[in-house]
Design a protein around this motif. Structure first.
Motif, PDB file in Angstrom:
ATOM      1  N   THR A  88      69.861  42.233  -3.147  1.00 35.23           N
ATOM      2  CA  THR A  88      70.116  41.082  -3.998  1.00 35.23           C
ATOM      3  C   THR A  88      69.239  39.893  -3.636  1.00 35.23           C
ATOM      4  OG1 THR A  88      71.916  40.504  -2.531  1.00 35.23           O
ATOM      5  CG2 THR A  88      72.486  41.712  -4.524  1.00 35.23           C
ATOM      6  N   LEU A  89      68.922  39.747  -2.368  1.00 36.64           N
ATOM      7  CA  LEU A  89      68.103  38.629  -1.923  1.00 36.64           C
ATOM      8  C   LEU A  89      66.967  39.131  -1.043  1.00 36.64           C
ATOM      9  CD1 LEU A  89      70.854  36.061  -0.855  1.00 36.64           C
ATOM     10  CD2 LEU A  89      69.567  36.110  -2.985  1.00 36.64           C
ATOM     11  N   THR A 122      63.091  35.186  -2.717  1.00 30.61           N
ATOM     12  CA  THR A 122      64.057  34.820  -3.745  1.00 30.61           C
ATOM     13  C   THR A 122      64.061  33.310  -3.937  1.00 30.61           C
ATOM     14  OG1 THR A 122      65.439  36.699  -3.137  1.00 30.61           O
ATOM     15  CG2 THR A 122      66.477  34.983  -4.448  1.00 30.61           C
ATOM     16  N   TYR A 175      65.327  29.507  -5.336  1.00 31.81           N
ATOM     17  CA  TYR A 175      66.575  28.760  -5.269  1.00 31.81           C
ATOM     18  C   TYR A 175      67.445  29.085  -6.481  1.00 31.81           C
ATOM     19  CZ  TYR A 175      69.824  24.862  -5.489  1.00 31.81           C
ATOM     20  OH  TYR A 175      70.964  24.112  -5.585  1.00 31.81           O
ATOM     21  N   GLU A 207      67.496  31.798  -8.317  1.00 32.36           N
ATOM     22  CA  GLU A 207      68.024  33.160  -8.199  1.00 32.36           C
ATOM     23  C   GLU A 207      69.175  33.205  -7.196  1.00 32.36           C
ATOM     24  OE1 GLU A 207      64.127  35.923  -9.107  1.00 32.36           O
ATOM     25  OE2 GLU A 207      64.231  34.849  -7.181  1.00 32.36           O
ATOM     26  N   ARG A 208      69.047  32.479  -6.109  1.00 29.11           N
ATOM     27  CA  ARG A 208      70.121  32.420  -5.113  1.00 29.11           C
ATOM     28  C   ARG A 208      71.369  31.761  -5.695  1.00 29.11           C
ATOM     29  NH1 ARG A 208      68.275  33.362   0.241  1.00 29.11           N
ATOM     30  NH2 ARG A 208      66.029  33.607   0.284  1.00 29.11           N
ATOM     31  N   ARG A 209      71.161  30.687  -6.435  1.00 32.92           N
ATOM     32  CA  ARG A 209      72.290  29.989  -7.065  1.00 32.92           C
ATOM     33  C   ARG A 209      72.982  30.892  -8.080  1.00 32.92           C
ATOM     34  NH1 ARG A 209      73.690  24.350  -8.183  1.00 32.92           N
ATOM     35  NH2 ARG A 209      74.988  24.360 -10.058  1.00 32.92           N
ATOM     36  N   LEU A 234      73.071  34.145  -8.100  1.00 32.55           N
ATOM     37  CA  LEU A 234      73.803  35.168  -7.356  1.00 32.55           C
ATOM     38  C   LEU A 234      75.121  34.613  -6.824  1.00 32.55           C
ATOM     39  CD1 LEU A 234      74.133  37.909  -5.975  1.00 32.55           C
ATOM     40  CD2 LEU A 234      72.804  36.982  -4.067  1.00 32.55           C
ATOM     41  N   MET A 235      75.093  33.411  -6.285  1.00 30.15           N
ATOM     42  CA  MET A 235      76.316  32.801  -5.772  1.00 30.15           C
ATOM     43  C   MET A 235      77.338  32.600  -6.888  1.00 30.15           C
ATOM     44  SD  MET A 235      74.651  30.142  -2.999  1.00 30.15           S
ATOM     45  CE  MET A 235      75.981  29.015  -3.162  1.00 30.15           C
TER      46      MET A 235
END
Length: 123
Positions: free
Chosen positions: A99-100, A104, A106, A108-110, A112-113
């Protein structure tokens, strides 16, 4: 009054979930709860009993759901589902999609969260 959207009773199975994990609480591989699972071989294990959790995981893996989503759909403990999925990965029946990565972004990370939080709320 019964809720028509409530899940029905779990199918009975001869194999108890704790027997599938042999009492283990950690999967054989690194398996984050947000990792997406993909079924590679669905027909290879038709000899498992009806309602076997492994068969259900393989079925759900055809939709490429996260580990947390699979546990929620099965209404089973997340830790136990992670152990069984880890075993299926080791057997070559399912694949884990990362997933990460280091690259990756910011956004994309947000994203995912946010998806993970939605999945956890659904649990």
């Amino acid at each position: 009054m019964t809720n028509p959207h409530a899940p029905g009773p779990r199918p009975t199975t001869r194999v108890r979930p704790y027997a599938l994990t042999s009492g283990r609480t950690e999967p054989a591989i690194d398996l984050p709860l947000e990792a997406v699972i993909e079924t590679l071989s669905y027909t290879a294990h038709l000899d498992w009993p009806t309602g076997d959790i492994r068969t259900e995981i393989l079925r759900l893996g055809t939709h490429q759901l996260s580990v947390a989503e699979i546990a929620a759909h099965l209404d089973r403990p997340l830790g136990m589902v992670r152990v069984v999925i880890g075993d299926l990965v080791v057997d070559g029946t399912v694949r884990v999609h990362s997933t990460l990565t280091e690259n990756t972004s910011y956004d994309e990370r947000r994203s995912l969260m946010e998806r993970t939080l939605r999945g956890l709320r659904a649990l």
